[in-house]
Design a protein around this motif. Structure first.
Motif, PDB file in Angstrom:
ATOM      1  N   CYS A  69       0.839  -1.206   0.000  1.00  0.00           N
ATOM      2  CA  CYS A  69       0.000   0.000   0.000  1.00  0.00           C
ATOM      3  C   CYS A  69       0.867   1.246   0.000  1.00  0.00           C
ATOM      4  O   CYS A  69       0.596   2.213  -0.721  1.00  0.00           O
ATOM      5  CB  CYS A  69      -0.904   0.026   1.229  1.00  0.00           C
ATOM      6  N   GLN A  70       1.919   1.221   0.801  1.00  0.00           N
ATOM      7  CA  GLN A  70       2.815   2.374   0.871  1.00  0.00           C
ATOM      8  C   GLN A  70       3.508   2.625  -0.463  1.00  0.00           C
ATOM      9  O   GLN A  70       3.639   3.778  -0.894  1.00  0.00           O
ATOM     10  CB  GLN A  70       3.831   2.176   1.992  1.00  0.00           C
ATOM     11  N   ALA A  71       3.917   1.556  -1.134  1.00  0.00           N
ATOM     12  CA  ALA A  71       4.546   1.700  -2.451  1.00  0.00           C
ATOM     13  C   ALA A  71       3.550   2.299  -3.448  1.00  0.00           C
ATOM     14  O   ALA A  71       3.893   3.192  -4.240  1.00  0.00           O
ATOM     15  CB  ALA A  71       5.053   0.348  -2.952  1.00  0.00           C
ATOM     16  N   GLU A  72       2.313   1.814  -3.408  1.00  0.00           N
ATOM     17  CA  GLU A  72       1.297   2.318  -4.328  1.00  0.00           C
ATOM     18  C   GLU A  72       0.977   3.779  -4.054  1.00  0.00           C
ATOM     19  O   GLU A  72       0.887   4.595  -4.981  1.00  0.00           O
ATOM     20  CB  GLU A  72       0.036   1.459  -4.233  1.00  0.00           C
ATOM     21  N   LEU A  73       0.815   4.148  -2.782  1.00  0.00           N
ATOM     22  CA  LEU A  73       0.488   5.532  -2.458  1.00  0.00           C
ATOM     23  C   LEU A  73       1.632   6.479  -2.801  1.00  0.00           C
ATOM     24  O   LEU A  73       1.389   7.625  -3.189  1.00  0.00           O
ATOM     25  CB  LEU A  73       0.073   5.667  -0.995  1.00  0.00           C
ATOM     26  N   ALA A  74       2.864   6.010  -2.688  1.00  0.00           N
ATOM     27  CA  ALA A  74       4.002   6.828  -3.122  1.00  0.00           C
ATOM     28  C   ALA A  74       3.893   7.107  -4.625  1.00  0.00           C
ATOM     29  O   ALA A  74       4.176   8.221  -5.085  1.00  0.00           O
ATOM     30  CB  ALA A  74       5.315   6.124  -2.792  1.00  0.00           C
ATOM     31  N   GLU A  75       3.459   6.118  -5.389  1.00  0.00           N
ATOM     32  CA  GLU A  75       3.281   6.297  -6.837  1.00  0.00           C
ATOM     33  C   GLU A  75       2.089   7.207  -7.135  1.00  0.00           C
ATOM     34  O   GLU A  75       2.122   8.003  -8.083  1.00  0.00           O
ATOM     35  CB  GLU A  75       3.122   4.941  -7.527  1.00  0.00           C
ATOM     36  N   VAL A  76       1.042   7.113  -6.331  1.00  0.00           N
ATOM     37  CA  VAL A  76      -0.101   8.032  -6.470  1.00  0.00           C
ATOM     38  C   VAL A  76       0.393   9.460  -6.301  1.00  0.00           C
ATOM     39  O   VAL A  76       0.059  10.346  -7.097  1.00  0.00           O
ATOM     40  CB  VAL A  76      -1.215   7.705  -5.440  1.00  0.00           C
ATOM     41  N   GLU A  77       1.206   9.697  -5.274  1.00  0.00           N
ATOM     42  CA  GLU A  77       1.729  11.040  -5.015  1.00  0.00           C
ATOM     43  C   GLU A  77       2.650  11.507  -6.134  1.00  0.00           C
ATOM     44  O   GLU A  77       2.580  12.648  -6.581  1.00  0.00           O
ATOM     45  CB  GLU A  77       2.471  11.073  -3.673  1.00  0.00           C
ATOM     46  N   LYS A  78       3.502  10.617  -6.606  1.00  0.00           N
ATOM     47  CA  LYS A  78       4.509  10.973  -7.613  1.00  0.00           C
ATOM     48  C   LYS A  78       3.926  11.129  -9.015  1.00  0.00           C
ATOM     49  O   LYS A  78       4.315  12.041  -9.753  1.00  0.00           O
ATOM     50  CB  LYS A  78       5.584   9.878  -7.633  1.00  0.00           C
ATOM     51  N   THR A  79       2.992  10.260  -9.388  1.00  0.00           N
ATOM     52  CA  THR A  79       2.528  10.197 -10.770  1.00  0.00           C
ATOM     53  C   THR A  79       1.073  10.619 -10.961  1.00  0.00           C
ATOM     54  O   THR A  79       0.773  11.471 -11.785  1.00  0.00           O
ATOM     55  CB  THR A  79       2.694   8.761 -11.319  1.00  0.00           C
ATOM     56  N   LEU A  80       0.180  10.012 -10.212  1.00  0.00           N
ATOM     57  CA  LEU A  80      -1.250  10.241 -10.439  1.00  0.00           C
ATOM     58  C   LEU A  80      -1.679  11.638 -10.011  1.00  0.00           C
ATOM     59  O   LEU A  80      -2.340  12.343 -10.772  1.00  0.00           O
ATOM     60  CB  LEU A  80      -2.072   9.176  -9.699  1.00  0.00           C
ATOM     61  N   ARG A  81      -1.336  12.044  -8.811  1.00  0.00           N
ATOM     62  CA  ARG A  81      -1.768  13.355  -8.312  1.00  0.00           C
ATOM     63  C   ARG A  81      -1.302  14.500  -9.206  1.00  0.00           C
ATOM     64  O   ARG A  81      -2.110  15.357  -9.582  1.00  0.00           O
ATOM     65  CB  ARG A  81      -1.327  13.575  -6.867  1.00  0.00           C
ATOM     66  N   PRO A  82      -0.024  14.533  -9.620  1.00  0.00           N
ATOM     67  CA  PRO A  82       0.372  15.637 -10.509  1.00  0.00           C
ATOM     68  C   PRO A  82      -0.328  15.602 -11.868  1.00  0.00           C
ATOM     69  O   PRO A  82      -0.596  16.642 -12.454  1.00  0.00           O
ATOM     70  CB  PRO A  82       1.886  15.438 -10.692  1.00  0.00           C
ATOM     71  N   LYS A  83      -0.616  14.402 -12.350  1.00  0.00           N
ATOM     72  CA  LYS A  83      -1.237  14.275 -13.670  1.00  0.00           C
ATOM     73  C   LYS A  83      -2.695  14.721 -13.658  1.00  0.00           C
ATOM     74  O   LYS A  83      -3.152  15.403 -14.576  1.00  0.00           O
ATOM     75  CB  LYS A  83      -1.142  12.829 -14.164  1.00  0.00           C
TER      76      LYS A  83
END
Length: 172
Positions: A69-83
């Motif tokens: 979950c932590q790995a996925e949320l880090a990717e949400v912050e890095k990739t999904l949220r900015p996009k």
């Protein structure tokens, strides 16, 4: 050779029947409607899922103690949220299974996430979607239909979800 072919046919038939069975940890599936639910904050404030109707919605269930979950949320912050950011027509609901607002606020501050985290203290929301296994993500189209379910976290699957969000946002 005949015995080998018969055994191979039997194995193939078995694998197809296993693949055709639905996962018993699922409550809803692709093509089902999104279940109605209410997010209840620690202070009692309620946010009904109907508020998000007409948007493309990505619902992610997680727990603060879960490494994938932590790995996925880090990717949400890095990739999904900015996009997607606060883009009109897209809603991100990251729901902490068995967590309160206070726990999620501390976790969000520690991780530096810029997206909101929502509580599901008693698994009431989660129980409308599944019985076990996190992280889990559900992509919902503008019509309220589940168009994708992801279990666990894999970078390739996350990229696929991003493409599916793009497609859902582009659909009329």
């Amino acid at each position: 050779m005949k015995k080998f072919t018969g055994t191979l046919s039997l194995l193939l038939a078995f694998s197809l029947s296993v693949k055709a069975q639905r996962d018993t940890t699922d409550v809803v599936y692709v093509d089902d409607g999104m279940p109605a639910f209410t997010i209840v904050a620690d202070d009692g404030t309620e946010t009904p899922s109907s508020l998000f109707r007409g948007n493309v919605i990505l619902i992610n269930f997680f727990a603060t103690w879960c490494p994938p979950c932590q790995a996925e949320l880090a990717e949400v912050e890095k990739t999904l949220r900015p996009k997607y950011g606060p883009q009109s027509g897209f809603v991100l609901l990251v729901i902490g299974r068995e967590h309160s607002d206070a726990e999620l606020a501390a976790y969000k501050a520690k991780k530096g996430f810029g997206f909101p985290l929502y509580p599901d203290k008693n698994r009431q929301i989660y129980a409308s979607f599944a019985t076990e296994l996190i992280p889990r993500s559900y992509l919902i189209d503008r019509n309220g239909k589940i168009i994708h379910v992801a279990k666990g976290y894999r970078p390739a699957e996350f990229k696929r979800i991003l493409r599916m969000i793009d497609n859902a946002l582009a659909a009329p």
